[in-house]
Write an enzyme that holds these catalytic residues in place. Structure first.
Site, PDB file in Angstrom:
ATOM      1  N   LYS A  54      44.958  89.960  99.265  1.00 23.54           N
ATOM      2  CA  LYS A  54      45.684  88.939  98.502  1.00 23.54           C
ATOM      3  C   LYS A  54      46.294  87.938  99.477  1.00 23.54           C
ATOM      4  CE  LYS A  54      49.344  88.412  95.038  1.00 23.54           C
ATOM      5  NZ  LYS A  54      50.323  89.143  94.204  1.00 23.54           N
TER       6      LYS A  54
ATOM      7  N   LYS B  30      41.890  88.164  95.987  1.00 20.47           N
ATOM      8  CA  LYS B  30      42.644  87.157  95.245  1.00 20.47           C
ATOM      9  C   LYS B  30      43.192  86.130  96.230  1.00 20.47           C
ATOM     10  CE  LYS B  30      46.619  86.612  92.156  1.00 20.47           C
ATOM     11  NZ  LYS B  30      47.770  87.267  91.494  1.00 20.47           N
TER      12      LYS B  30
END
Length: 326
Positions: free
Chosen positions: A195, A248
Site C-alpha cells: 500500500k 493499492k
C-alpha cells in the site's frame, strides 16, 4: 509485393476470432465492491467527488448489497463511519460498532454475499491516523493489539474475510494469531500487503471521513518510488499467514501487480482506488472519453497485469456491462 507468412490481422477480422483467442478474461466473479456504512437511519449521502457512491445507513447498505448480489458480484468490502470518534478508535472494535452491526444485517438479509471488512483505525480515530499516536507518530506495536481486537470483533459478528489496511509491521501475524486462538482459523485474511502513500486516495478520505488531522501517512505507507520493497512487504505478510495479497493503488502500480504475480502463487488483488474512479467519472461527464469502454479496459489491465481480484467502485457498472455482452 512480398507479404509475411504470418499476418496478425487474420485473427482480428471477426469478433468470433477475437473472442476465441482472447488471452485475458474478466467476469463478475473477479469483483469486490467497496461500501461505506454510516451510523444512523435514512442516510444516503452521495460523495461529491465520487458520483454514484454513497455513505449509507445500514438499511440502505442492505438494499444496495442486494442489488450488487443480483448482478453477480460475489463480495463487498465494508468501511465504517461511526457516530463518534476518539483517540483510540474504540468504535472499530465495539461489539455494536457500525461495521459489526452492518455485518450482522448483511449476513441475515443477503446470506449469499461474501462480506469482507477493512481492518484499520483511521475511520474511527479523531486524529485520522491508522493507530495509537505516541510522540507525534503512530506507535506500531501498541496499535497491533487494537487491530487484532477489531478483526476478532468482525469475525464474531459474522464477517467472511478480514482485510487489514493499516500497514503496521507484524499486523498479519497479530490478527492471524488472535483469530486462530478464538476458533476462527478457517477465516481468510486479505492483506493490503503493498500500500503506497498515494495522492490517488483523496476522494476516499471524503467518503470515509478519514483525513489525517496532522502530518501524513508516509511513515507507514510505502514510497511510490520503491519496487523491491513491495516484494519484501508481501513476503512478510505471506510468511505471517496472509491468504490473499493486495496492491493499492492499482493503475499507477500495474508493474507491481505483475511483480507480485511472478513472486507468489497466492491470489493477488488490486484496489482500483477512489482517485482512479473519480478521474474516469469526471472525464466521462465531460465527454472526453467513452466511459464504459475505458472502465472495461481498466479492469482488463488489472487482470492482464496478474490480478485475480479487483476491488472497484465500478463493480456494479462492470457487472451490468458484462451481462450486456460488452
Amino acid at each position: 509485393m512480398f507479404y509475411p507468412t504470418f499476418r496478425a490481422r487474420r485473427i482480428r477480422g471477426k469478433e468470433a476470432f477475437r473472442k476465441m483467442v482472447r488471452e485475458t478474461t474478466l467476469t463478475a466473479n473477479d469483483l469486490i465492491y467497496p461500501m461505506f456504512s454510516a451510523f444512523g437511519k435514512g442516510i444516503k449521502k452521495e460523495i461529491s467527488s465520487m458520483p454514484g457512491i454513497y455513505q449509507q445507513s445500514i438499511e440502505n447498505i442492505v438494499e444496495e448489497a442486494q442489488e450488487v448480489h443480483a448482478l453477480g458480484v460475489p463480495a463487498v468490502i465494508l468501511f465504517g463511519i461511526p457516530e463518534t470518534k476518539d483517540a483510540v478508535g474504540s468504535d472499530a472494535y465495539a461489539d455494536h460498532g457500525i461495521i459489526q452491526e452492518t455485518i450482522r444485517a448483511l449476513k441475515k438479509q443477503v446470506p449469499g454475499l461474501v462480506v469482507i471488512t477493512d481492518v484499520c483505525m483511521c475511520e474511527y480515530t479523531d486524529h485520522g491516523h491508522c493507530g495509537i499516536i505516541k510522540d507525534g507518530d503512530v506507535d506500531n506495536d501498541s496499535t497491533l493489539e487494537l487491530l487484532a481486537k477489531e478483526a476478532l470483533s468482525h469475525a464474531q459478528a459474522g464477517a467472511d474475510m478480514v482485510a487489514p489496511s493499516d500497514m503496521m509491521d507484524g499486523r498479519v501475524m497479530a490478527i492471524r494469531e488472535v483469530l486462530d486462538n478464538n476458533g476462527f482459523n478457517h477465516l481468510p485474511l486479505m492483506s493490503y500487503a503493498v500500500k503506497y502513500a498515494s495522492g490517488y486516495y483523496g476522494p476516499f478520505r471524503e467518503a470515509a471521513e478519514s483525513t489525517p488531522q496532522f502530518g501524513d501517512r508516509r511513515s507507514y505507507q510505502m514510497d511510490p518510488a520503491n519496487r523491491l520493497e513491495a516484494i519484501r512487504e508481501a513476503s512478510m505478510d505471506i510468511e505471517e499467514g496472509a491468504d490473499i495479497v493486495m496492491v493499492k493503488p492499482g493503475l499507477p502500480y500495474l508493474d507491481i501487480i505483475r511483480e507480485l504475480r511472478n513472486y507468489t502463487n497466492l491470489p493477488v488483488a488490486a484496489y482500483n482506488v477512489s482517485g482512479e474512479y473519480s478521474m474516469i467519472k469526471a472525464a466521462g461527464k465531460m465527454g472526453w472519453i467513452d466511459e464504459e469502454r475505458v472502465i472495461l479496459e481498466t479492469m482488463i489491465s488489472f487482470k492482464r497485469a496478474g490480478a485475480d481480484l479487483i476491488l472497484t467502485y465500478h463493480a456494479k457498472e462492470v457487472a451490468a456491462l458484462l451481462k450486456k455482452g460488452m
